[in-house]
Design a protein around this motif. Sequence first.
Motif, short mmCIF file in Angstrom:
data_model
loop_
_atom_site.label_atom_id
_atom_site.label_comp_id
_atom_site.label_asym_id
_atom_site.label_seq_id
_atom_site.Cartn_x
_atom_site.Cartn_y
_atom_site.Cartn_z
N PHE A 73 0.80 -1.27 -0.05
CA PHE A 73 -0.06 0.06 0.09
C PHE A 73 0.90 1.22 -0.08
O PHE A 73 1.66 1.42 0.88
CB PHE A 73 -0.93 -0.22 1.09
CG PHE A 73 -1.95 1.13 1.35
CD1 PHE A 73 -3.26 1.05 0.87
CD2 PHE A 73 -1.47 2.50 1.82
CE1 PHE A 73 -4.02 2.09 1.09
CE2 PHE A 73 -2.46 3.35 1.69
CZ PHE A 73 -3.63 3.33 1.56
N GLN A 74 0.77 2.00 -0.90
CA GLN A 74 1.55 3.51 -0.84
C GLN A 74 0.66 4.47 -1.58
O GLN A 74 0.08 4.30 -2.59
CB GLN A 74 2.87 3.05 -1.76
CG GLN A 74 3.84 4.17 -2.09
CD GLN A 74 3.46 5.47 -2.94
OE1 GLN A 74 2.97 5.09 -3.91
NE2 GLN A 74 3.94 6.78 -2.40
N THR A 75 0.71 5.59 -0.86
CA THR A 75 0.00 6.70 -1.59
C THR A 75 0.79 7.98 -0.91
O THR A 75 1.16 8.06 0.23
CB THR A 75 -1.54 6.74 -1.37
OG1 THR A 75 -1.94 7.98 -1.84
CG2 THR A 75 -1.95 6.92 0.08
N LEU A 76 0.85 9.09 -1.61
CA LEU A 76 1.23 10.54 -1.27
C LEU A 76 -0.16 11.05 -0.44
O LEU A 76 -1.20 10.56 -0.82
CB LEU A 76 1.58 11.30 -2.36
CG LEU A 76 2.97 10.90 -2.80
CD1 LEU A 76 3.16 11.83 -4.07
CD2 LEU A 76 4.05 11.34 -1.76
N MET A 97 4.94 18.27 -5.45
CA MET A 97 4.57 16.80 -5.49
C MET A 97 3.20 16.34 -4.91
O MET A 97 2.61 15.53 -5.41
CB MET A 97 5.57 15.75 -4.96
CG MET A 97 6.95 15.93 -5.69
SD MET A 97 8.21 14.96 -4.78
CE MET A 97 7.29 13.24 -4.77
N LEU A 98 2.81 17.12 -3.87
CA LEU A 98 1.57 16.84 -3.05
C LEU A 98 0.17 17.56 -3.86
O LEU A 98 -0.75 17.35 -3.36
CB LEU A 98 1.68 17.16 -1.73
CG LEU A 98 2.92 16.47 -1.12
CD1 LEU A 98 3.02 16.90 0.39
CD2 LEU A 98 2.67 14.90 -1.06
N ILE A 99 0.53 18.29 -4.72
CA ILE A 99 -0.66 18.87 -5.28
C ILE A 99 -1.62 17.89 -6.12
O ILE A 99 -0.96 17.01 -7.11
CB ILE A 99 -0.04 19.98 -6.49
CG1 ILE A 99 0.65 21.27 -5.79
CG2 ILE A 99 -1.62 20.50 -7.39
CD1 ILE A 99 1.18 22.24 -6.56
N GLY A 100 -2.70 17.81 -5.80
CA GLY A 100 -3.44 16.70 -6.46
C GLY A 100 -3.81 15.51 -5.59
O GLY A 100 -4.52 14.66 -6.06
N ALA A 101 -2.93 15.22 -4.68
CA ALA A 101 -2.90 14.21 -3.80
C ALA A 101 -3.96 14.00 -2.85
O ALA A 101 -4.46 15.25 -2.63
CB ALA A 101 -1.76 14.00 -3.00
N PRO A 102 -4.56 12.92 -2.76
CA PRO A 102 -5.68 12.50 -1.97
C PRO A 102 -5.53 13.37 -0.39
O PRO A 102 -4.48 12.87 0.08
CB PRO A 102 -6.17 11.09 -1.79
CG PRO A 102 -4.87 10.79 -2.19
CD PRO A 102 -3.91 11.61 -3.01
N PRO A 103 -6.56 13.70 0.26
CA PRO A 103 -6.27 14.23 1.62
C PRO A 103 -6.43 13.04 2.39
O PRO A 103 -6.82 11.84 2.19
CB PRO A 103 -7.43 15.06 1.88
CG PRO A 103 -8.44 14.57 0.95
CD PRO A 103 -7.81 14.41 -0.32
N ILE A 104 -6.03 13.21 3.72
CA ILE A 104 -6.03 11.97 4.85
C ILE A 104 -7.40 11.43 4.85
O ILE A 104 -7.71 10.15 5.17
CB ILE A 104 -5.49 12.20 6.00
CG1 ILE A 104 -5.14 11.22 6.98
CG2 ILE A 104 -6.19 13.43 6.85
CD1 ILE A 104 -4.15 10.15 6.41
N GLU A 105 -8.66 12.30 4.82
CA GLU A 105 -9.84 11.83 4.58
C GLU A 105 -10.18 10.71 3.94
O GLU A 105 -10.90 9.87 4.36
CB GLU A 105 -10.98 13.10 4.62
CG GLU A 105 -10.96 13.86 5.86
CD GLU A 105 -9.65 14.96 5.58
OE1 GLU A 105 -8.81 14.76 4.81
OE2 GLU A 105 -9.53 15.82 6.60
N PRO A 109 -9.37 5.58 5.39
CA PRO A 109 -10.30 4.31 5.07
C PRO A 109 -9.70 3.20 4.42
O PRO A 109 -9.96 2.03 4.81
CB PRO A 109 -11.75 4.95 4.63
CG PRO A 109 -11.85 6.18 4.94
CD PRO A 109 -10.39 6.78 4.84
N SER A 110 -8.80 3.54 3.34
CA SER A 110 -8.45 2.39 2.51
C SER A 110 -7.12 1.61 3.55
O SER A 110 -7.01 0.51 3.29
CB SER A 110 -7.68 3.04 1.39
OG SER A 110 -8.83 3.76 0.61
N PHE A 111 -6.43 2.66 4.25
CA PHE A 111 -5.33 1.91 5.05
C PHE A 111 -6.07 0.99 5.90
O PHE A 111 -5.65 0.11 6.20
CB PHE A 111 -4.67 2.99 5.38
CG PHE A 111 -3.68 2.51 6.59
CD1 PHE A 111 -2.55 1.77 6.03
CD2 PHE A 111 -3.63 2.35 7.69
CE1 PHE A 111 -1.44 1.10 6.96
CE2 PHE A 111 -2.67 1.88 8.64
CZ PHE A 111 -1.58 1.21 8.07
#
Length: 641
Positions: A73-76, A97-105, A109-111
């Motif tokens: 599992f990997q995501t910015l 690099m973090l522009i457009g990355a999903p927020p923690i919200e 849930p996926s993690f």
Amino acid sequence: MPPARRLRPVWADASIDPAARPVQLTLDQLGTPLSDVTFVVVDLETTGGTPADCAITEIGAVKVRGGEVLGEFQTLVDPGGPVPPFIQVLTGITTTMLIGAPPIERVLPSFLEFSRGAVLVAHNAPFDVGFLKAAAARTGHAWPGNQVVDTVRLARRVVTRDEAPNHKLSTLAALFGTTVTPNHRALSDAQATVDVLHALLSRLAPLGVTHLEDLATATDPVPEDVRRKRTLADGLPDCPGVYLFRGPGEEVLYVGTSTTSLRQRVRSYFTSAEKRSRMVEMVRVAHRVDPVPCATPLEARVRELRLIAAHSPRYNRRSRFPERMPWVRLTSEPYPRLSVVREVKDEDGATYIGPFSSSSSAQLAVDALHEAFPIRQCTRRLPLLAAAGASACVLAGMGKCGAPCTGHQDASGYATVVERVRHAMLADARPVVEAHADRISSLVAQERFEEAATVRDRLGGFLRGAARAQRFAPLASNAELVAARRSDDGGWELVLVRYGRLAGTARVDRRTDPLPAIDTLRATGERVEPAVAPATAAHPEETDLILAWLDKPGVRLVAVDMPWACPVRSAESLGDPAAAVATVVRPRLATAEDGRVVQLVPASDGADGERELDVAEARPVTMDLDDARVIPLRIRPPRTA
């Protein structure tokens, strides 16, 4: 999902011939084999070190079971703000690099689904799990409560300093030759941690750590000989009190206290919660535990102090020698001087402050008074009339002494100086603070910060000693004081104090009238002989405990037979040295720790509704518990901006 990898660690090896040596497992050996446990090894990258004001920028995790990688599992993660420059340099993760990355919200849930039912593993787990729990709390997700394994703590168990200078992930990765080199990116670090975990479990297997249940105590093992002694706690009462560990010769090895449950506190010595090596050594020697049940937590703490002072157990490190606590005395000679003494004596004209924790701290208070007042520093006793041909010391030329030894200062002039010193010791410490504030300001202006810190420490020594004496004096003068406080169950904790010594305690439930219990307590309480104020008839730490209890919210004074008051401008009202300088001298510069300079601005008078208790307000009082008012027992220092 990447293809599965087979790692076959030692602890997952099943090549042993099952027919070679059949073994009947004991109940203690039953559990989940580590080869059947699903681990999720996780690593985070963040914008800083604390979840309170920092956020997650990347999550990497590897799911593994029996040496086989089941998934990754990997995501910015968008942290909601810029990445600090030093973090960008460390991790290579930039704000762009973090522009457009999903927020923690969206990520959390996926993690949580990825790690459902697994044992979480991390290198320095409190950091990573702390951020995940904080994120769950902010986003409204319930934390699932996965079991957590910290590879740092496992490494401390099986990796010696001879093998590796520290237990950092990069160091362990080099030691074990991991297939992935950690580089401060989440997935790479998680993959390296997987290999480190397998290597550590391989080393733990010969030590008997082969099941999931073994990992709970693998990092804090309890020696078997210590665990066998847990029966010493059997039969102890479930109430506040004191316990004494005794050795083979009935000698007292250690005295401890519990404010809730003696049985539970003593049991903790035989579990992994006890990490002090000297306590483990003590338990190995002990053969019996004697309980002393107490009515209230205050009584338990006081009895502990008294028993430590009486037996001086070799495994106790505090409160063993109360007679060594020094005082600062202003003598009663024709030309008084300051000295450090071990005892408060009944001398007309003598004044004392303290007690101090050490002779060096008492000497700091003496130096502070010498800095503020031109009182003589010579140690010999001077006659009322100076001897013919006497010569003054260098302090007279410096203006630090009026030289009564030569007759340059007569008895009345010197008495004026002495009275100012006595007033500073007993009532108003501001002259001492003003003198030190001037000295600190001068040194700071010259950038002599270390010397300024020494002056600050000297002032602090005086303020602590004077404050203690001013708090002790009213209690030492009271032949009897009765106080009460509501207990958690709605009843009353009753305390009887005589000359600063705890003479008795009692506890009544909420259905019982406390007044008859108070009468019984006063009639049966310990008879205490008065001491010479400001010294009390008790160990100084016992008096501190009593004063702290009296100062708790909701404590009601039921009866006192002497005025209860403290000086309006007491040393305690000035607070610590920095606050004292800010309060008395408007505004001043004072040094903080490490030589930094801070601007101290005094608070306005009467801040937060605090009021000063004047002597005129204090009167002998007897009152009903339900109508009793709370008498302020100390003046809190004003706040500084």
